[in-house]
Design a protein around this motif. Sequence first.
Motif, PDB file in Angstrom:
ATOM      1  N   TYR A  37     -10.611  -1.870   9.710  1.00 19.40           N
ATOM      2  CA  TYR A  37     -10.545  -0.699   8.833  1.00 19.40           C
ATOM      3  C   TYR A  37      -9.286  -0.729   7.972  1.00 19.40           C
ATOM      4  O   TYR A  37      -9.281  -0.253   6.831  1.00 19.40           O
ATOM      5  CB  TYR A  37     -10.571   0.583   9.663  1.00 19.40           C
ATOM      6  CG  TYR A  37     -11.933   0.964  10.182  1.00 19.40           C
ATOM      7  CD1 TYR A  37     -13.037   1.013   9.324  1.00 19.40           C
ATOM      8  CD2 TYR A  37     -12.128   1.297  11.525  1.00 19.40           C
ATOM      9  CE1 TYR A  37     -14.293   1.363   9.793  1.00 19.40           C
ATOM     10  CE2 TYR A  37     -13.379   1.659  12.002  1.00 19.40           C
ATOM     11  CZ  TYR A  37     -14.449   1.689  11.134  1.00 19.40           C
ATOM     12  OH  TYR A  37     -15.692   2.047  11.607  1.00 19.40           O
ATOM     13  N   GLU A  38      -8.221  -1.299   8.518  1.00 18.53           N
ATOM     14  CA  GLU A  38      -6.977  -1.437   7.761  1.00 18.53           C
ATOM     15  C   GLU A  38      -7.173  -2.319   6.541  1.00 18.53           C
ATOM     16  O   GLU A  38      -6.688  -2.014   5.444  1.00 18.53           O
ATOM     17  CB  GLU A  38      -5.909  -2.033   8.680  1.00 18.53           C
ATOM     18  CG  GLU A  38      -4.509  -1.988   8.140  1.00 18.53           C
ATOM     19  CD  GLU A  38      -3.507  -2.495   9.154  1.00 18.53           C
ATOM     20  OE1 GLU A  38      -3.100  -3.664   9.053  1.00 18.53           O
ATOM     21  OE2 GLU A  38      -3.147  -1.725  10.066  1.00 18.53           O
ATOM     22  N   MET A  39      -7.934  -3.403   6.717  1.00 19.41           N
ATOM     23  CA  MET A  39      -8.219  -4.292   5.585  1.00 19.41           C
ATOM     24  C   MET A  39      -9.133  -3.606   4.569  1.00 19.41           C
ATOM     25  O   MET A  39      -8.946  -3.751   3.350  1.00 19.41           O
ATOM     26  CB  MET A  39      -8.873  -5.577   6.098  1.00 19.41           C
ATOM     27  CG  MET A  39      -7.991  -6.391   7.041  1.00 19.41           C
ATOM     28  SD  MET A  39      -6.445  -6.940   6.277  1.00 19.41           S
ATOM     29  CE  MET A  39      -7.045  -8.261   5.236  1.00 19.41           C
ATOM     30  N   ALA A  40     -10.125  -2.849   5.067  1.00 19.06           N
ATOM     31  CA  ALA A  40     -11.003  -2.110   4.156  1.00 19.06           C
ATOM     32  C   ALA A  40     -10.218  -1.060   3.373  1.00 19.06           C
ATOM     33  O   ALA A  40     -10.432  -0.868   2.170  1.00 19.06           O
ATOM     34  CB  ALA A  40     -12.127  -1.444   4.955  1.00 19.06           C
ATOM     35  N   TRP A  41      -9.296  -0.390   4.038  1.00 24.51           N
ATOM     36  CA  TRP A  41      -8.425   0.609   3.407  1.00 24.51           C
ATOM     37  C   TRP A  41      -7.518  -0.047   2.372  1.00 24.51           C
ATOM     38  O   TRP A  41      -7.322   0.478   1.267  1.00 24.51           O
ATOM     39  CB  TRP A  41      -7.621   1.278   4.511  1.00 24.51           C
ATOM     40  CG  TRP A  41      -6.676   2.370   4.125  1.00 24.51           C
ATOM     41  CD1 TRP A  41      -5.317   2.342   4.273  1.00 24.51           C
ATOM     42  CD2 TRP A  41      -6.970   3.667   3.585  1.00 24.51           C
ATOM     43  NE1 TRP A  41      -4.757   3.532   3.862  1.00 24.51           N
ATOM     44  CE2 TRP A  41      -5.753   4.364   3.436  1.00 24.51           C
ATOM     45  CE3 TRP A  41      -8.153   4.302   3.210  1.00 24.51           C
ATOM     46  CZ2 TRP A  41      -5.682   5.653   2.926  1.00 24.51           C
ATOM     47  CZ3 TRP A  41      -8.083   5.597   2.702  1.00 24.51           C
ATOM     48  CH2 TRP A  41      -6.860   6.260   2.572  1.00 24.51           C
ATOM     49  N   LYS A  42      -7.000  -1.216   2.704  1.00 23.38           N
ATOM     50  CA  LYS A  42      -6.092  -1.936   1.808  1.00 23.38           C
ATOM     51  C   LYS A  42      -6.820  -2.415   0.548  1.00 23.38           C
ATOM     52  O   LYS A  42      -6.369  -2.159  -0.574  1.00 23.38           O
ATOM     53  CB  LYS A  42      -5.487  -3.129   2.549  1.00 23.38           C
ATOM     54  CG  LYS A  42      -4.662  -4.054   1.682  1.00 23.38           C
ATOM     55  CD  LYS A  42      -4.206  -5.281   2.469  1.00 23.38           C
ATOM     56  CE  LYS A  42      -3.487  -6.280   1.570  1.00 23.38           C
ATOM     57  NZ  LYS A  42      -3.075  -7.506   2.326  1.00 23.38           N
ATOM     58  N   TYR A  43      -7.946  -3.120   0.740  1.00 21.99           N
ATOM     59  CA  TYR A  43      -8.646  -3.697  -0.403  1.00 21.99           C
ATOM     60  C   TYR A  43      -9.427  -2.660  -1.198  1.00 21.99           C
ATOM     61  O   TYR A  43      -9.864  -2.938  -2.319  1.00 21.99           O
ATOM     62  CB  TYR A  43      -9.562  -4.833   0.056  1.00 21.99           C
ATOM     63  CG  TYR A  43      -8.802  -6.063   0.475  1.00 21.99           C
ATOM     64  CD1 TYR A  43      -7.983  -6.743  -0.421  1.00 21.99           C
ATOM     65  CD2 TYR A  43      -8.880  -6.553   1.778  1.00 21.99           C
ATOM     66  CE1 TYR A  43      -7.274  -7.866  -0.043  1.00 21.99           C
ATOM     67  CE2 TYR A  43      -8.181  -7.677   2.173  1.00 21.99           C
ATOM     68  CZ  TYR A  43      -7.374  -8.333   1.255  1.00 21.99           C
ATOM     69  OH  TYR A  43      -6.657  -9.446   1.639  1.00 21.99           O
TER      70      TYR A  43
END
Length: 206
Positions: A98-104
């Motif tokens: 989810y952190e990567m989804a939030w970042k990108y």
Amino acid sequence: MPALLGMAAAYMILKQTPRARNQLKRIAKINWNPAEAEEFEKSLLLLADIYIQSGKYDMAGELLKRCLRHNKSCCKAYEYTGYIMEKEQAYKDAASNYEMAWKYGNQTNPTVGYKLAFNYLKAKRYVDAIDVCHKAKHLLQGKKPFPRKNVKLFPLCEGSGTFVATKSLKFYRTVGVVEIILVLCFISSGDVPWFNPFGKRSIQKC
């Protein structure tokens, strides 16, 4: 490939999921090529979504890995992977995805922000959860709320403007899901001993 994807989308609208799945499986067998990369990615994501809804997480995971192999910044693939990890109660892995989804996604999707904060909470990363909550709350300001029909609301404490919904997650945006997570972070750290988050309101005053 675009024609097959269009047929699959039409079948999904008609709620004929098996037929849509068959068309998408045909696309999944095709080798990736740059000219049709976008349609290929959409097809894999849609097929992965169907598998997730059926509880076939292993098959969905393989498709998501293929998406990320060709597009390292595919927000939806990270979000789906996070959902699978969350269902398997691997909260640290779910938070990472989810952190990567939030970042990108440039931190613009409050739904992803909520999921990230929730998994931070489950992984006992309270400071990170609070930080994401504040950002998600800022995004929700000015949004049109969902209707509150047939939803029971309980104040977190006497005189509080923050409420807990007891029905469905889709109503949480109207009653301050971000604030709820913030309070749960404090509860988990032992700073708010008076509150039972899923019971009736406490009789004690704040």
